[in-house]
Structures are given as C-alpha cells and as structure tokens.
Write a protein that holds these residues in place. Structure first.
Motif, PDB file in Angstrom:
ATOM      1  N   ALA A  15     -13.401 -18.022  19.124  1.00  0.00           N
ATOM      2  CA  ALA A  15     -12.398 -17.996  20.125  1.00  0.00           C
ATOM      3  C   ALA A  15     -11.242 -18.816  19.382  1.00  0.00           C
ATOM      4  O   ALA A  15     -11.306 -19.291  18.467  1.00  0.00           O
ATOM      5  CB  ALA A  15     -12.799 -18.838  21.460  1.00  0.00           C
ATOM      6  N   THR A  16     -10.185 -18.522  20.169  1.00  0.00           N
ATOM      7  CA  THR A  16      -8.800 -19.227  19.773  1.00  0.00           C
ATOM      8  C   THR A  16      -8.436 -20.439  20.799  1.00  0.00           C
ATOM      9  O   THR A  16      -8.306 -20.209  21.769  1.00  0.00           O
ATOM     10  CB  THR A  16      -7.706 -18.198  19.393  1.00  0.00           C
ATOM     11  OG1 THR A  16      -8.121 -17.264  18.584  1.00  0.00           O
ATOM     12  CG2 THR A  16      -6.611 -18.807  19.158  1.00  0.00           C
ATOM     13  N   ASN A  17      -8.345 -21.532  20.098  1.00  0.00           N
ATOM     14  CA  ASN A  17      -7.766 -22.680  21.139  1.00  0.00           C
ATOM     15  C   ASN A  17      -6.329 -22.655  21.303  1.00  0.00           C
ATOM     16  O   ASN A  17      -5.502 -22.799  20.479  1.00  0.00           O
ATOM     17  CB  ASN A  17      -8.186 -24.082  20.549  1.00  0.00           C
ATOM     18  CG  ASN A  17      -8.073 -25.252  21.486  1.00  0.00           C
ATOM     19  OD1 ASN A  17      -7.397 -25.081  22.459  1.00  0.00           O
ATOM     20  ND2 ASN A  17      -8.765 -26.111  21.173  1.00  0.00           N
ATOM     21  N   LEU A  18      -5.701 -22.213  22.492  1.00  0.00           N
ATOM     22  CA  LEU A  18      -4.287 -22.180  22.932  1.00  0.00           C
ATOM     23  C   LEU A  18      -3.843 -23.489  23.209  1.00  0.00           C
ATOM     24  O   LEU A  18      -2.573 -23.336  23.651  1.00  0.00           O
ATOM     25  CB  LEU A  18      -4.310 -21.041  23.954  1.00  0.00           C
ATOM     26  CG  LEU A  18      -4.603 -19.530  23.319  1.00  0.00           C
ATOM     27  CD1 LEU A  18      -4.394 -18.969  24.701  1.00  0.00           C
ATOM     28  CD2 LEU A  18      -4.092 -19.076  22.205  1.00  0.00           C
TER      29      LEU A  18
ATOM     30  N   VAL B 297      -9.279 -22.094  25.879  1.00  0.00           N
ATOM     31  CA  VAL B 297      -9.932 -21.458  24.854  1.00  0.00           C
ATOM     32  C   VAL B 297     -10.118 -19.953  25.205  1.00  0.00           C
ATOM     33  O   VAL B 297     -10.702 -19.555  25.957  1.00  0.00           O
ATOM     34  CB  VAL B 297     -11.397 -22.024  24.388  1.00  0.00           C
ATOM     35  CG1 VAL B 297     -11.967 -21.366  23.346  1.00  0.00           C
ATOM     36  CG2 VAL B 297     -11.188 -23.352  24.395  1.00  0.00           C
TER      37      VAL B 297
ATOM     38  N   ASN C 169     -11.827 -14.214  21.224  1.00  0.00           N
ATOM     39  CA  ASN C 169     -11.046 -13.286  20.479  1.00  0.00           C
ATOM     40  C   ASN C 169     -11.286 -11.958  20.912  1.00  0.00           C
ATOM     41  O   ASN C 169     -10.561 -11.218  20.905  1.00  0.00           O
ATOM     42  CB  ASN C 169     -11.379 -13.637  18.979  1.00  0.00           C
ATOM     43  CG  ASN C 169     -10.704 -14.647  18.513  1.00  0.00           C
ATOM     44  OD1 ASN C 169      -9.992 -15.407  18.908  1.00  0.00           O
ATOM     45  ND2 ASN C 169     -11.481 -15.193  17.389  1.00  0.00           N
TER      46      ASN C 169
END
Length: 294
Positions: free
Chosen positions: A137-140, A144, A147
């Motif tokens: 996952a990408t932490n924005l 989170v 992906n």
C-alpha cells in the motif's frame, strides 16, 4: 479529524472501497450497454461471463503457471471466443423477434454455466493472489491506499473510456452504430454486418472477462460471484439509460461511491440504496438519466 463522528481514514477507506465497487459496476454495465445498445439483446449471461473470466485467471495460474498479466490478456480472448460461439449458434436466431426471448436464453445460459462450474469446483471458492508488483500500500498522509485497488480503479477507467471513445468517436464505432440501425444499407457498402455483430458481442463478453480478472485478487472466486452482482449491474444500466455507454460508466462509478457512503452512515440500507435510486429515476425519467426518450 472526524467527519460526522467517523475517523477521516475510515471514511476515506470506505469511499475507496465504494470507488472500487463502482469500477466493477461501470465495467460490467458498460459491457451490457454495448451489447444492448448495438444488438438489442438483454444479456443476462453477462454475470456468468464475468465469473468465467475470473476462473480463467485462476485456472491459468493453477494449471499452467501463467501469471496475472498473462491472465489479464488471456481471459478476454477466451471469453470473447465463447461469446462468438454463443452469438453465432444461438443469439443470431433471435434478433428479429421479441427481446424477451434473448433475455430468457441468456438467463438459461447463465444458469447452465453456474451449474457446470458449481459441479466442477464446488461453492467454497478459490483464492487468487495479488500480483507481486501490486502488493502493499501507499501512504498518502491522510490515508493508506492499497496499490492493487488503486490499479483496479485506474485500469477500469482506461478500459471504460477507451471503449466509449472507440464506439462514439471512431469510424469503426460509426460502422457499428450504422450496422445496427440499418444493416441492409451498411451491407450494401461491402461491410460484413454479421461479422461485426459477432465481434461486438465478443467485445462485450471480453469486457466482462477483464472485470472478472480484476476482481479475482479482491474477492473469492465462486460460481455464484456473477449472479450475486448482475442484478445490481442491471439496476445501474437502467439508471444510466439502456444502451447509453457514457451513462453506464458514470452511473456505475457514482453509485459505487453512493453505496460506500451509505455503508458509512446507514449500513442497513447499503444493499438496497441502488434499487431505491432506480425506482426514483424510473418514476421521474423512465428512459434513465442518460437515455433518450422515445
């Protein structure tokens, strides 16, 4: 930070889930709209084609060791060929009679497919892994974002708007529309209308298969996965307007978000909110939001 007493991250997570569901609604309703708008067939087998696409992905990995990307290319081809066989052997006999017969035939085909897969694989379901390149996952910062779910939304948008562009903005699309409105005239210009019709149905089936592959790593693959979704997708098509390509895409995405918000604020209504909206739209605008009044 809270929104109406709900933590922001939980709220945005539910919206993301709603957008993912909306992406599947958009892709499946797009395939239905293409087939109905260009062929006049209410394709109740669309959910079964979606299910078969997911099983092609699982089977290609389980039995042949093909990865996710190969399955994403293979499934629409396999299901598209199946669609060609269905159109040439069965559906072509029904074009000039009441559309109810096409609905009944495709409903029967859906039941046959579901029964065959249930007999072969049972109802417990199969798991399909998320492709390695899309894991994590990408932490924005404010949430989170998984992906793979982000990929599903992006891929669905590309497929949906790409299909809309081909049908509405290219010469091929103009041939397709003309061939359904006046096939004799188009045939007179040397265009093989039966072949075009067959490929149109195959393309609609291929769209369902792509949606099935995209769904495989998110949900459990079962013979019932198509029948559990197809009623909601039909409601999306009715709300957007039967045969409206853009209506199906936009309505699917918006209703996915509405369903996600309903799960946040009033979970008990999340399973019926789409049908409530459908009833309201049919009362106010029977042709649907983007449909043409006759």
């Amino acid at each position: 930070m809270d929104i109406f007493g709900i933590p922001l991250q939980a709220f945005l997570g539910q919206l993301t889930l709603g957008l993912v569901n909306g992406s599947f609604y958009a892709m499946l309703s797009l395939g239905l709209a293409v087939i109905f708008g260009l062929l006049g067939i209410v394709n109740f087998a669309h959910g079964a084609l979606y299910m078969i696409g997911a099983y092609v992905a699982w089977g290609s990995l389980e039995y042949f060791g093909l990865n996710y990307w190969a399955a994403l290319a293979l499934a629409p081809l396999v299901v598209g060929v199946l669609g060609m066989l269905i159109e040439r052997t069965l559906l072509k006999r029904l074009y000039k009679i009441d559309p109810i017969y096409g609905l009944l035939l495709t409903f029967g085909l859906a039941l046959i497919a579901e029964g065959l897969f249930r007999d072969q694989f049972g109802v417990s379901g199969q798991q399909y892994p998320v492709p390695e390149s899309l894991q994590g996952a990408t932490n924005l910062g404010f949430m989170v974002l998984p992906n793979y779910r982000a990929f599903v939304v992006l891929a669905s948008l590309v497929v949906c708007f790409g299909t809309w562009f081909v049908i509405e903005r290219t010469r091929l699309g103009s041939y397709l529309r003309a061939g359904t409105e006046n096939p004799a005239l188009v045939q007179a210009f040397g265009i093989n209308v039966p072949m075009m019709v067959m490929l149109t149905y195959a393309a609609g089936a291929g769209l369902a298969a792509i949606a099935g592959v995209l769904a495989a790593p998110i949900i459990q693959i079962t013979p019932l996965m198509g029948s559990n979704l197809i009623i909601v997708v039909f409601a999306v098509v009715v709300i957007g307007g039967m045969g409206s390509i853009m209506g199906s895409i936009l309505t699917g995405l918006v209703l996915g978000l509405v369903e996600g918000l309903t799960k946040v604020f009033y979970p008990e209504a999340s399973n019926i909110v789409v049908f409530v909206i459908m009833a309201i739209v049919l009362v106010l605008r029977p042709a649907g939001l983007f449909g043409k009044e006759k």
